[in-house]
Write a protein that holds these residues in place. Sequence first.
Motif, mmCIF file in Angstrom:
data_model
loop_
_atom_site.group_PDB
_atom_site.id
_atom_site.type_symbol
_atom_site.label_atom_id
_atom_site.label_comp_id
_atom_site.label_asym_id
_atom_site.label_seq_id
_atom_site.Cartn_x
_atom_site.Cartn_y
_atom_site.Cartn_z
ATOM 1 N N GLY A 1 7.516 -15.805 -21.895
ATOM 2 C CA GLY A 1 6.007 -16.740 -22.109
ATOM 3 C C GLY A 1 6.298 -16.878 -23.785
ATOM 4 N N ALA A 2 5.509 -18.367 -24.168
ATOM 5 C CA ALA A 2 6.199 -18.621 -25.470
ATOM 6 C C ALA A 2 4.807 -19.099 -25.764
ATOM 7 C CB ALA A 2 5.916 -20.928 -25.679
ATOM 8 N N GLY A 3 4.450 -18.425 -27.263
ATOM 9 C CA GLY A 3 3.957 -18.336 -28.285
ATOM 10 C C GLY A 3 3.790 -19.017 -29.059
ATOM 11 N N GLY A 4 5.558 -19.778 -29.516
ATOM 12 C CA GLY A 4 5.193 -21.112 -30.808
ATOM 13 C C GLY A 4 6.305 -22.302 -30.418
ATOM 14 N N LEU A 5 6.228 -23.263 -31.226
ATOM 15 C CA LEU A 5 7.154 -24.338 -30.768
ATOM 16 C C LEU A 5 7.529 -24.733 -32.559
ATOM 17 C CD1 LEU A 5 4.914 -25.488 -28.232
ATOM 18 C CD2 LEU A 5 6.969 -25.174 -27.522
ATOM 19 N N ALA A 6 8.572 -25.772 -31.819
ATOM 20 C CA ALA A 6 8.960 -26.024 -33.123
ATOM 21 C C ALA A 6 10.513 -27.169 -32.369
ATOM 22 C CB ALA A 6 9.968 -25.703 -33.718
ATOM 23 N N TYR A 7 10.204 -28.888 -33.486
ATOM 24 C CA TYR A 7 11.267 -29.910 -32.436
ATOM 25 C C TYR A 7 12.531 -29.593 -32.811
ATOM 26 C CZ TYR A 7 8.599 -32.306 -29.437
ATOM 27 O OH TYR A 7 8.172 -32.736 -28.767
ATOM 28 N N SER A 8 13.409 -29.647 -33.081
ATOM 29 C CA SER A 8 14.520 -29.964 -33.958
ATOM 30 C C SER A 8 14.282 -31.592 -35.014
ATOM 31 C CB SER A 8 15.783 -30.502 -32.958
ATOM 32 O OG SER A 8 15.734 -31.345 -31.923
ATOM 33 N N ARG A 9 15.692 -31.339 -35.842
ATOM 34 C CA ARG A 9 15.630 -32.784 -36.178
ATOM 35 C C ARG A 9 15.352 -34.073 -35.805
ATOM 36 N NH1 ARG A 9 19.404 -34.333 -41.150
ATOM 37 N NH2 ARG A 9 18.386 -36.324 -42.582
ATOM 38 N N ASP A 10 15.822 -34.397 -34.735
ATOM 39 C CA ASP A 10 16.173 -35.576 -34.534
ATOM 40 C C ASP A 10 15.135 -35.644 -33.025
ATOM 41 O OD1 ASP A 10 17.648 -33.954 -31.968
ATOM 42 O OD2 ASP A 10 19.404 -34.415 -32.649
ATOM 43 N N GLY A 11 14.878 -34.373 -32.668
ATOM 44 C CA GLY A 11 13.352 -34.759 -31.962
ATOM 45 C C GLY A 11 13.980 -34.974 -29.968
ATOM 46 N N SER A 12 15.006 -33.785 -29.833
ATOM 47 C CA SER A 12 15.889 -33.845 -28.503
ATOM 48 C C SER A 12 15.244 -32.336 -28.052
ATOM 49 C CB SER A 12 17.682 -35.037 -28.552
ATOM 50 O OG SER A 12 18.121 -33.642 -29.536
ATOM 51 N N ARG A 13 15.304 -31.650 -29.100
ATOM 52 C CA ARG A 13 15.238 -29.996 -28.348
ATOM 53 C C ARG A 13 13.554 -29.634 -28.800
ATOM 54 N NH1 ARG A 13 20.896 -27.658 -30.772
ATOM 55 N NH2 ARG A 13 20.180 -29.257 -31.915
ATOM 56 N N LEU A 14 13.657 -28.499 -28.139
ATOM 57 C CA LEU A 14 12.304 -28.027 -28.411
ATOM 58 C C LEU A 14 13.262 -26.846 -28.192
ATOM 59 C CD1 LEU A 14 9.721 -29.141 -26.828
ATOM 60 C CD2 LEU A 14 9.089 -28.947 -28.946
ATOM 61 N N VAL A 15 12.534 -25.502 -29.687
ATOM 62 C CA VAL A 15 12.869 -24.400 -29.604
ATOM 63 C C VAL A 15 11.591 -22.919 -29.329
ATOM 64 C CG1 VAL A 15 12.915 -24.100 -32.442
ATOM 65 C CG2 VAL A 15 13.603 -22.127 -30.684
ATOM 66 N N ALA A 16 11.240 -22.898 -28.149
ATOM 67 C CA ALA A 16 9.743 -22.475 -28.201
ATOM 68 C C ALA A 16 10.103 -20.417 -28.651
ATOM 69 C CB ALA A 16 9.716 -22.118 -26.662
ATOM 70 N N THR A 17 9.622 -19.712 -29.193
ATOM 71 C CA THR A 17 9.492 -18.638 -29.107
ATOM 72 C C THR A 17 8.905 -17.659 -28.699
ATOM 73 O OG1 THR A 17 9.417 -19.344 -31.813
ATOM 74 C CG2 THR A 17 9.246 -16.985 -31.079
ATOM 75 N N THR A 18 10.118 -16.188 -27.998
ATOM 76 C CA THR A 18 8.660 -16.152 -27.306
ATOM 77 C C THR A 18 8.206 -14.641 -27.155
ATOM 78 O OG1 THR A 18 10.543 -14.699 -26.074
ATOM 79 C CG2 THR A 18 10.307 -17.145 -25.307
ATOM 80 N N TYR A 19 7.426 -14.367 -26.400
ATOM 81 C CA TYR A 19 6.595 -12.723 -26.211
ATOM 82 C C TYR A 19 6.201 -12.494 -25.508
ATOM 83 C CZ TYR A 19 6.014 -14.674 -31.588
ATOM 84 O OH TYR A 19 6.572 -15.038 -32.868
ATOM 85 N N SER A 20 6.234 -11.138 -25.180
ATOM 86 C CA SER A 20 5.507 -10.391 -24.032
ATOM 87 C C SER A 20 4.181 -9.951 -23.888
ATOM 88 C CB SER A 20 6.384 -9.004 -24.511
ATOM 89 O OG SER A 20 5.742 -7.961 -25.461
ATOM 90 N N GLU A 21 3.871 -10.519 -25.674
ATOM 91 C CA GLU A 21 2.101 -9.318 -25.675
ATOM 92 C C GLU A 21 1.325 -11.172 -26.388
ATOM 93 O OE1 GLU A 21 0.647 -6.450 -26.025
ATOM 94 O OE2 GLU A 21 1.619 -6.589 -28.264
ATOM 95 N N ASP A 22 -0.247 -11.635 -26.750
ATOM 96 C CA ASP A 22 -0.466 -12.070 -27.578
ATOM 97 C C ASP A 22 0.322 -12.485 -29.388
ATOM 98 O OD1 ASP A 22 -2.040 -14.373 -29.402
ATOM 99 O OD2 ASP A 22 -2.891 -14.565 -27.852
ATOM 100 N N PRO A 23 0.456 -13.491 -29.341
ATOM 101 C CA PRO A 23 0.965 -12.572 -30.980
ATOM 102 C C PRO A 23 -0.110 -13.379 -32.059
ATOM 103 C CG PRO A 23 2.131 -14.743 -30.072
ATOM 104 C CD PRO A 23 1.282 -14.657 -29.428
ATOM 105 N N GLY A 24 -0.936 -13.468 -31.374
ATOM 106 C CA GLY A 24 -2.191 -13.402 -32.346
ATOM 107 C C GLY A 24 -3.295 -12.123 -32.483
ATOM 108 N N LEU A 25 -2.579 -11.060 -31.803
ATOM 109 C CA LEU A 25 -3.179 -9.732 -31.671
ATOM 110 C C LEU A 25 -3.671 -9.238 -32.683
ATOM 111 C CD1 LEU A 25 -2.708 -7.403 -28.588
ATOM 112 C CD2 LEU A 25 -3.834 -8.622 -28.418
ATOM 113 N N ARG A 26 -4.978 -8.996 -33.842
ATOM 114 C CA ARG A 26 -5.053 -8.255 -34.350
ATOM 115 C C ARG A 26 -5.734 -6.827 -34.871
ATOM 116 N NH1 ARG A 26 -1.846 -11.401 -35.218
ATOM 117 N NH2 ARG A 26 -1.738 -13.556 -36.747
#
Length: 407
Positions: free
Chosen positions: A180-205
Amino acid sequence: MNVEEILRETLREQAAEQAPGLPGFADRVLRVRRRRRTRALVAAAAAAVAVIGVGVRAPLLDPGPRDVRPAGVPGGSGVLAHPDQSPPRDLIAAGKVALVAYGTGHVRVRADGKGVYESTYWLLDPRTGTYREDPRWRALAVAPGGRTAAVLERDLPAHRVGLLDLATGRIERWIPVSHGAGGLAYSRDGSRLVATTYSEDPGLRERADPTNGPASASDSWLPQAGVSSRTGFSVIDVATGEETWSKVVPGRHDEGQEDFAFSRSGSLVYTRSVSGSDGSERFYDLAGKAVAAPADERFLRADIPARLSPDGRRAALGVTAEAKGRSWSRIVDPLTGKETARARGAQLLAWVDDRRLLAWERAPGAGLYRPRLMLVTVGSDKAVPLSGSTSLAATGEKGWEPVFAER
């Protein structure tokens, strides 16, 4: 230069440098404030929020767009500003960089009384040169060139990544992810994404004061103390959809949402390190092993999105001086960390070229801070307002987080 010409010029070429800022920045500012309050360093907390959160009170200019071409700067360096608008309604651009989207945050109170911090995005409509709300997405990263955005739907963690055509507003393709992914970022050339993964909603407060009657969105909500559901990161090949997941155990002090982004070369990823030094970073290879920072990134800060200049010869760091409603941030040699110049601004957001940056500048007032997007120049006291100023309430709900793309 009219809106259509600025829009075509701003979005037509491949981005050469800046990745979008990490999601939830305003929310992370509040985390810094809470940790410092917990340590009873009230003065330091105020300074930290001032550094990160906000903008300067500048003289009001005539409303409406302005096409500014500084003397000696060739064509293509025009500025489209709307100093009466915050959040902006119409296209903001400066030289190589356009504001292609912005996000706002709010806390949604669930039936169980828990809060979830959620972002909503306004995307640039290239047909009209205006920003329009698109409530479908909870997380967003814009690809180099500004034509495509990677998006996650509102329920996080998500098990697919959408590739959104920013011109049509339609999903071109869905890429499934195994974790499960909660955040995204592109590489500088746009060819890849890094998706940060979480076991539950990272927005819990959690509520800052749970004894204050029934929960409501107007309460102060903070990340769950000492709790992080982050599991690691996935590196995704955008063309093929191939995904490789790596496990990364959260740090002892990590909490809430701490996303990964690619290093400049794309061979590593980094994330903010919660420690005694604000803005510290941890780097990992693409297999999830902790490694040393690259030589040209070891002095960078996770809370300063601008990072390295396009030519790689300058690094943007944090605020170093302030006086009479003005702030100055450090520009250093990335290999030595030695200060080489200063630029106006409380937080440097993105490089426009090797000499100019976009920044939040600030001025305190009535107990709140008023962020304003500015164009600043290295070694100069000049600062051109690009947006209006707005109050940043204690919850961060009235702030907006810019997403830039270079042409």
